[in-house]
Design a protein around this motif. Structure first.
Motif, PDB file in Angstrom:
ATOM      1  N   PHE A  94      15.473 -31.073  20.355  1.00  0.00           N
ATOM      2  CA  PHE A  94      15.247 -30.580  18.986  1.00  0.00           C
ATOM      3  C   PHE A  94      15.215 -31.821  18.095  1.00  0.00           C
ATOM      4  CE2 PHE A  94      17.469 -27.317  21.347  1.00  0.00           C
ATOM      5  CZ  PHE A  94      16.664 -26.216  21.121  1.00  0.00           C
ATOM      6  N   PHE A  95      14.158 -31.961  17.308  1.00  0.00           N
ATOM      7  CA  PHE A  95      13.988 -33.138  16.458  1.00  0.00           C
ATOM      8  C   PHE A  95      14.186 -32.772  14.995  1.00  0.00           C
ATOM      9  CE2 PHE A  95      11.762 -34.159  20.307  1.00  0.00           C
ATOM     10  CZ  PHE A  95      12.025 -35.509  20.494  1.00  0.00           C
ATOM     11  N   VAL A  96      14.886 -33.642  14.270  1.00  0.00           N
ATOM     12  CA  VAL A  96      14.988 -33.497  12.825  1.00  0.00           C
ATOM     13  C   VAL A  96      13.968 -34.475  12.236  1.00  0.00           C
ATOM     14  CG1 VAL A  96      16.435 -33.713  10.783  1.00  0.00           C
ATOM     15  CG2 VAL A  96      17.406 -32.825  12.927  1.00  0.00           C
ATOM     16  N   VAL A  97      12.986 -33.922  11.554  1.00  0.00           N
ATOM     17  CA  VAL A  97      11.900 -34.693  10.958  1.00  0.00           C
ATOM     18  C   VAL A  97      12.035 -34.629   9.441  1.00  0.00           C
ATOM     19  CG1 VAL A  97       9.393 -34.797  10.712  1.00  0.00           C
ATOM     20  CG2 VAL A  97      10.408 -34.252  12.931  1.00  0.00           C
ATOM     21  N   GLY A  98      11.897 -35.789   8.792  1.00  0.00           N
ATOM     22  CA  GLY A  98      11.958 -35.830   7.343  1.00  0.00           C
ATOM     23  C   GLY A  98      13.347 -36.064   6.784  1.00  0.00           C
ATOM     24  N   SER A  99      14.280 -36.546   7.593  1.00  0.00           N
ATOM     25  CA  SER A  99      15.631 -36.822   7.085  1.00  0.00           C
ATOM     26  C   SER A  99      15.642 -38.142   6.316  1.00  0.00           C
ATOM     27  CB  SER A  99      16.639 -36.882   8.238  1.00  0.00           C
ATOM     28  OG  SER A  99      16.583 -38.135   8.890  1.00  0.00           O
ATOM     29  N   ARG A 100      16.760 -38.442   5.698  1.00  0.00           N
ATOM     30  CA  ARG A 100      16.912 -39.694   4.961  1.00  0.00           C
ATOM     31  C   ARG A 100      17.166 -40.877   5.897  1.00  0.00           C
ATOM     32  NH1 ARG A 100      22.137 -41.368   4.682  1.00  0.00           N
ATOM     33  NH2 ARG A 100      23.737 -39.841   5.218  1.00  0.00           N
ATOM     34  N   LYS A 116      16.638 -43.703   8.716  1.00  0.00           N
ATOM     35  CA  LYS A 116      15.509 -44.517   9.162  1.00  0.00           C
ATOM     36  C   LYS A 116      15.743 -44.985  10.588  1.00  0.00           C
ATOM     37  CE  LYS A 116      13.483 -44.169   5.216  1.00  0.00           C
ATOM     38  NZ  LYS A 116      12.394 -43.229   5.114  1.00  0.00           N
ATOM     39  N   GLY A 117      14.652 -45.096  11.338  1.00  0.00           N
ATOM     40  CA  GLY A 117      14.719 -45.513  12.730  1.00  0.00           C
ATOM     41  C   GLY A 117      14.891 -47.009  12.904  1.00  0.00           C
ATOM     42  N   GLY A 118      14.779 -47.441  14.156  1.00  0.00           N
ATOM     43  CA  GLY A 118      15.033 -48.811  14.552  1.00  0.00           C
ATOM     44  C   GLY A 118      14.268 -49.879  13.800  1.00  0.00           C
ATOM     45  N   MET A 119      13.074 -49.615  13.361  1.00  0.00           N
ATOM     46  CA  MET A 119      12.279 -50.599  12.634  1.00  0.00           C
ATOM     47  C   MET A 119      12.224 -50.283  11.137  1.00  0.00           C
ATOM     48  SD  MET A 119      11.431 -52.897  14.832  1.00  0.00           S
ATOM     49  CE  MET A 119      10.161 -53.813  13.983  1.00  0.00           C
ATOM     50  N   GLY A 120      13.129 -49.446  10.667  1.00  0.00           N
ATOM     51  CA  GLY A 120      13.199 -49.118   9.252  1.00  0.00           C
ATOM     52  C   GLY A 120      12.205 -48.058   8.804  1.00  0.00           C
ATOM     53  N   ALA A 121      11.543 -47.425   9.749  1.00  0.00           N
ATOM     54  CA  ALA A 121      10.557 -46.383   9.430  1.00  0.00           C
ATOM     55  C   ALA A 121      11.191 -44.998   9.530  1.00  0.00           C
ATOM     56  CB  ALA A 121       9.371 -46.481  10.391  1.00  0.00           C
ATOM     57  N   ASP A 122      10.467 -43.994   9.039  1.00  0.00           N
ATOM     58  CA  ASP A 122      10.921 -42.612   9.186  1.00  0.00           C
ATOM     59  C   ASP A 122      11.164 -42.335  10.666  1.00  0.00           C
ATOM     60  OD1 ASP A 122      10.679 -42.169   6.458  1.00  0.00           O
ATOM     61  OD2 ASP A 122       8.638 -41.402   6.627  1.00  0.00           O
ATOM     62  N   LEU A 137       2.480 -40.967  13.427  1.00  0.00           N
ATOM     63  CA  LEU A 137       1.542 -42.090  13.419  1.00  0.00           C
ATOM     64  C   LEU A 137       1.393 -42.774  12.068  1.00  0.00           C
ATOM     65  CD1 LEU A 137      -1.219 -40.677  15.775  1.00  0.00           C
ATOM     66  CD2 LEU A 137       0.683 -42.204  16.319  1.00  0.00           C
ATOM     67  N   GLY A 138       2.070 -42.286  11.050  1.00  0.00           N
ATOM     68  CA  GLY A 138       2.013 -42.954   9.762  1.00  0.00           C
ATOM     69  C   GLY A 138       2.095 -41.988   8.623  1.00  0.00           C
ATOM     70  N   ALA A 139       3.273 -41.542   8.324  1.00  0.00           N
ATOM     71  CA  ALA A 139       3.477 -40.547   7.271  1.00  0.00           C
ATOM     72  C   ALA A 139       3.245 -41.156   5.899  1.00  0.00           C
ATOM     73  CB  ALA A 139       4.891 -39.988   7.348  1.00  0.00           C
ATOM     74  N   THR A 140       2.677 -40.356   5.032  1.00  0.00           N
ATOM     75  CA  THR A 140       2.581 -40.722   3.623  1.00  0.00           C
ATOM     76  C   THR A 140       3.783 -40.108   2.924  1.00  0.00           C
ATOM     77  OG1 THR A 140       1.350 -38.725   3.072  1.00  0.00           O
ATOM     78  CG2 THR A 140       0.053 -40.665   3.682  1.00  0.00           C
ATOM     79  N   ALA A 141       4.023 -40.485   1.694  1.00  0.00           N
ATOM     80  CA  ALA A 141       5.133 -39.892   0.940  1.00  0.00           C
ATOM     81  C   ALA A 141       4.937 -38.387   0.830  1.00  0.00           C
ATOM     82  CB  ALA A 141       5.221 -40.522  -0.445  1.00  0.00           C
ATOM     83  N   GLU A 142       3.663 -37.956   0.688  1.00  0.00           N
ATOM     84  CA  GLU A 142       3.362 -36.525   0.587  1.00  0.00           C
ATOM     85  C   GLU A 142       3.742 -35.801   1.879  1.00  0.00           C
ATOM     86  OE1 GLU A 142      -0.672 -34.042   1.034  1.00  0.00           O
ATOM     87  OE2 GLU A 142      -0.707 -35.504  -0.589  1.00  0.00           O
ATOM     88  N   THR A 143       3.434 -36.422   3.025  1.00  0.00           N
ATOM     89  CA  THR A 143       3.750 -35.818   4.317  1.00  0.00           C
ATOM     90  C   THR A 143       5.256 -35.670   4.474  1.00  0.00           C
ATOM     91  OG1 THR A 143       1.800 -36.812   5.292  1.00  0.00           O
ATOM     92  CG2 THR A 143       3.505 -36.097   6.812  1.00  0.00           C
TER      93      THR A 143
END
Length: 193
Positions: A116-122, A124-130, A164-170
């Motif tokens: 189960f994945f939580v997407v859109g949390s505050r 950040k992953g290993g490289m500082g990305a969402d 693959l590259g979320a925008t702020a809107e996504t």
């Protein structure tokens, strides 16, 4: 007639035995322990030096797993057309069993396709990305989402544009509970991390 029925039953039993043998033979290889030798596929850095969940993909054509500094990177590997498709197993850090965000563990893996994945949390992953934060337990994922924002979803539901590259809107639409299909199909910096 009775002989035919007995032969049919025997043939059926043999066929089922063959199916069971085939399922055993196709069991995915187990995850590998994360060590200092693990170098991130996209970033070229030691995976242990990064915070947050990690990933590993085992290919049929390779002995060693391909390592990722984030769970999101492991998911992106499965979506990119130029990457190998002979995937035997995909494992991500099980954050339900992690001691903390900075050190998620070296042996607590979960099959990404069952996580189960939580997407859109505050967070950040290993490289500082969402990050797409993985859990083996839905309740733990829901608790994490309640505390950190985001939405719980299955592996197949994680939006391609988020990975693959979320925008702020996504990102904001994922947090609001929408599918989150933005207009960006490429990563912000031109490659996945």
């Amino acid at each position: 007639m009775r002989k035919i029925i007995l032969l049919a039953a025997f043939a059926g039993a043999l066929a089922l035995t063959g199916c069971n043998d085939q399922k055993t033979a196709e069991a995915p290889p187990p995850p590998q322990e994360l060590t200092t030798a693990a170098i991130g596929h996209y970033c070229g850095m030691n995976v242990l030096e990064h915070t947050g969940p990690k990933g590993q993909i085992i290919l049929a054509s390779r002995k060693e797993p391909i390592w990722f500094s984030s769970a999101r990177d492991a998911i992106s590997f499965t979506m990119l057309p130029e990457e190998p498709k002979d995937i035997s197993a995909i494992y991500v850090s099980d954050m339900a069993k992690a001691s903390d965000w900075d050190k998620p563990g070296t042996t607590n893996w979960v099959d990404a396709r069952k996580a189960f994945f939580v997407v859109g949390s505050r967070m950040k992953g290993g490289m500082g990305a969402d990050e797409a934060v993985p859990f083996s337990d839905k309740g733990a994922a829901e608790k994490f989402a309640a505390e950190n924002g985001g939405r719980v979803m299955a592996f197949a539901e994680v939006p391609k544009d988020y990975v693959l590259g979320a925008t702020a809107e996504t990102t904001s639409s994922v947090e609001e509970g929408h599918e989150g299909h933005g207009t960006s199909a490429a990563p912000k910096d031109g490659h996945a991390h």
